[in-house]
Design an enzyme around this catalytic site. Structure first.
Site, PDB file in Angstrom:
ATOM      1  N   SER A 110       0.788  -1.287  -0.117  1.00 12.12           N
ATOM      2  CA  SER A 110      -0.016  -0.041  -0.020  1.00 12.12           C
ATOM      3  C   SER A 110       0.798   1.313   0.070  1.00 12.12           C
ATOM      4  O   SER A 110       1.705   1.450  -1.068  1.00 12.12           O
ATOM      5  CB  SER A 110      -0.841  -0.094   1.308  1.00 12.12           C
ATOM      6  N   GLU A 247     -10.097  -5.696  -4.063  1.00 11.78           N
ATOM      7  CA  GLU A 247      -9.072  -4.731  -3.732  1.00 11.78           C
ATOM      8  C   GLU A 247      -9.691  -3.219  -3.648  1.00 11.78           C
ATOM      9  O   GLU A 247     -10.522  -3.195  -4.229  1.00 11.78           O
ATOM     10  CB  GLU A 247      -8.011  -4.764  -4.613  1.00 11.78           C
ATOM     11  N   HIS A 274      -7.317  -6.040   0.380  1.00 12.90           N
ATOM     12  CA  HIS A 274      -6.057  -5.192   0.147  1.00 12.90           C
ATOM     13  C   HIS A 274      -4.946  -5.868   1.099  1.00 12.90           C
ATOM     14  O   HIS A 274      -3.697  -5.444   0.793  1.00 12.90           O
ATOM     15  CB  HIS A 274      -6.455  -3.484   0.840  1.00 12.90           C
TER      16      HIS A 274
END
Length: 302
Positions: A110, A247, A274
């Protein structure tokens, strides 16, 4: 051989970072957590999972995060000095130097995936390969995707309610929080593992709020507008892009990135959100091990 276990690094700026190294072998992997303001904890099993390849795994909590020093972010000079992209990119380089890593792999989840791209553009000479886990090369396409997710999941009335809360900065509203929880369960932490839950919230909220905003489904902070679409073709080392199939990040962007970065491979994890390294660990680690093995044996072919 690098010192195993936990080491507190003293940075040149005088602050301290928590670092941890585990595993033996010639493959070196440095892990960058998300957030911003998250921590290292979803990397804690990587050394065990990658042990048969001979991987030494190092992880750390970025400045301001749970196990590392937390500057007083009510002071403007600390915001100016530390809460910017350049600080965090150069922090990766200082950690690399102080841990004695070279010819190593960098993985970023991320926000850590932003730092991985930025580091690969600024300090490519130290890298053997990179893994961009659940991150786009620009924020606009991420925002478009989270807005599309919200429209798919909620009624017009619920969307209008959420937008009203956001306009008033009423993020603590109970009904609003319940709607965000639904999104988190579908797209961020699908498995919701008890192992990583804490008795208290470990997120460094001053850091997270400053860069991101209140939650994963709004971007109102300083990350807004970040865009490396024009530059990623310069990333020349072997690259693994790995996404969950459910996601917050748009898969179309991942496909484009894999086609633009010269030596990139895209892998997707079924039933992964995620945090797909937790949601579907067997598939995630199979992809990661294949990538590391292929690069190490000279068989990497994007």
């Amino acid at each position: 051989m690098m010192k195993q276990g936990t080491t507190i690094l003293t940075l040149d700026n005088g602050y301290h970072l928590w670092t941890h190294t585990e595993g033996q072998g010639k493959i070196k992997l440095l892990c960058l957590h998300g957030g911003p303001g998250g921590n290292h904890e979803y990397y804690e099993n990587f050394a065990t999972k990658l042990a048969d390849l001979g991987v030494q795994v190092s992880m750390y909590d970025q400045l301001g995060s749970w196990y590392s020093d937390q500057p007083d972010f009510s002071k403007q000079e600390n915001i100016d000095q530390f809460l910017n992209m350049d600080y965090f990119i150069d922090e990766v380089e200082e950690v690399r130097q102080k841990l004695g890593l070279d010819n190593f792999y960098l993985i970023g989840q991320s926000w850590g995936g932003i730092l991985t791209q930025e580091y690969a553009l600024k300090y490519p000479q130290h890298l053997k390969g990179i893994i961009i886990s659940s991150m786009t090369d620009n924020i606009d396409e991420y925002v478009a995707n989270i807005n599309a997710i919200r429209e798919k999941e909620f009624s017009a009335a619920e969307l209008e309610f959420m937008k009203k809360c956001e306009a008033k900065n009423d993020y603590a509203n109970e009904r609003y929080q319940k709607l965000i929880d639904l999104l988190n369960r579908g797209y961020v932490d699908r498995k919701q593992p008890p192992a990583i839950s804490h008795l208290t919230d470990t997120m460094a909220t001053p850091v997270y709020n400053y860069f991101q905003g209140d939650n994963e489904f709004v971007v109102t902070g300083k990350m807004k507008g970040w865009d490396r679409r024009q530059d990623i073709h310069k990333i020349n080392m072997p690259t693994l892009i790995t996404y969950g199939e459910h996601e917050t990040m748009p898969l179309a962007t991942a496909r484009r990135m894999a086609s633009v970065i010269p030596h990139a491979r895209l892998e997707t994890t079924p039933n992964g959100g995620h945090h797909h390294m937790i949601d579907n660990a067997p598939v995630y680690f199979a992809h990661l091990k294949k990538f590391l093995t292929d690069v190490e044996t000279g068989n990497f072919d994007a």
